[in-house]
Design an enzyme around this catalytic site. Structure first.
Site, PDB file in Angstrom:
ATOM      1  CB  SER A 182      -6.024  -3.862  -0.490  1.00 57.28           C
ATOM      2  OG  SER A 182      -5.335  -2.316  -0.935  1.00 57.28           O
ATOM      3  CG  HIS A 245      -8.386  -3.303   2.579  1.00 56.48           C
ATOM      4  ND1 HIS A 245      -9.183  -2.575   1.767  1.00 56.48           N
ATOM      5  CD2 HIS A 245      -7.270  -2.703   2.670  1.00 56.48           C
ATOM      6  CE1 HIS A 245      -8.502  -1.532   1.111  1.00 56.48           C
ATOM      7  NE2 HIS A 245      -7.504  -1.656   1.938  1.00 56.48           N
TER       8      HIS A 245
END
Length: 298
Positions: A182, A245
């Protein structure tokens, strides 16, 4: 007078052979029709570049070499997932299990002295929805980006996001493990998002609204899964950090934006490039020192 008027007309985009791109209805007899590769390149230019850069891209665009970095990294991530899902002993492979958790690739705070884990965690994923979401976005977005900006630039942004993700996690969520690509995916998303916002009017406004809406929906859904993996897991020992993230998207909105907005320009002469590089290096040094001297992880 006729020659002056022709010179003052807006030039048509041209393909790599110097022939003008025209719509099918305007194409006179004897002019070569666009091939599949050229039509694809024309579509890519509308999605990836502001209007003033498209003609230059279309002049030299071709499908060779293909976007090798994104394809190879996706194959490697899928291969590792299949390995742990099929060949390693697990009760099921829909969500994270012991086989993945014990992997030497997974980032775990108690093993952070094994420096490769700050990067290798990107190959290990927590479940089907985790890897499918990452592969889908990095292929749909990464392939066009690599066609425009080439593998080195896209690879640098991707890996900067991966490393920024693990370092941010080690600082702001130091007791949690980390898996998934991610950080790299969000770096691509962040760089593209900034370009779409800054060059909104030059990147076809209607498509601009659509592309920004798609990014917002994807980020919202993916963050939902990430929060669940972090706070909704019954077993505290198997909770996965979501901070990567944030690290990835910040890397994308800084380094990624500079790389992706500098099409056909020399990065080394761009002061924004050096500002981002110095800032990133300073962050990495701080994170390394934090992990050595200040981390609460055992």
């Amino acid at each position: 007078m006729a020659e002056i008027e022709l010179e003052q007309q807006e030039p048509f985009p041209v393909d790599r052979d110097g022939r003008p791109f025209r719509g099918g209805k305007d194409q006179p007899d004897g002019v070569r029709k666009l091939g599949c590769c050229e039509k694809f390149q024309l579509a890519v230019s509308k999605w990836m570049l502001p209007e003033d850069s498209r003609s230059k891209y279309l002049e030299r665009a071709n499908c060779c070499p293909p976007p090798i970095f994104i394809i190879l990294i996706s194959i490697a991530e899928l291969a590792v997932f299949i390995y742990y899902a099929v060949w390693k002993p697990q009760k099921q492979w829909v969500t994270l299990e012991e086989g993945i958790w014990r992997s030497n690739l997974t980032y775990k705070p108690e093993h952070r002295q094994e420096a490769w884990r700050f990067v290798s965690y990107m190959f290990v994923h927590a479940g089907v929805e985790h890897i499918v979401g990452n592969l889908l976005i990095q292929l749909l977005l990464g392939i066009p980006l690599e066609m425009v900006h080439k593998g080195f630039e896209v690879g640098m942004v991707y890996m900067a996001g991966v490393l920024a993700g693990s370092l941010c996690s080690s600082i702001f969520d130091p007791l949690s493990a980390l898996v998934g690509a991610s950080g790299g995916v969000y770096a691509l998303v962040g760089g593209y998002f900034m370009n779409a916002v800054v060059n909104f009017r030059e990147m076809i406004p209607l498509l601009g609204v659509f592309r920004i809406l798609v990014i917002v929906i994807y980020v919202g859904v993916d963050f939902g899964f990430a929060f669940y993996r972090r706070f909704g897991s019954g077993d505290a020992a198997l909770r996965v950090s979501f901070v990567a993230h944030f690290g990835g998207i910040l890397a994308g909105m800084t380094i990624g934006y500079v790389f992706f907005s500098a099409y056909n320009k020399k990065l080394l002469k761009d002061p924004r490039f050096w500002l981002c590089i110095v800032g990133y290096v300073a962050f990495v040094l701080f994170a390394v020192l934090f992990n050595i001297f200040l981390s609460p992880a055992s």
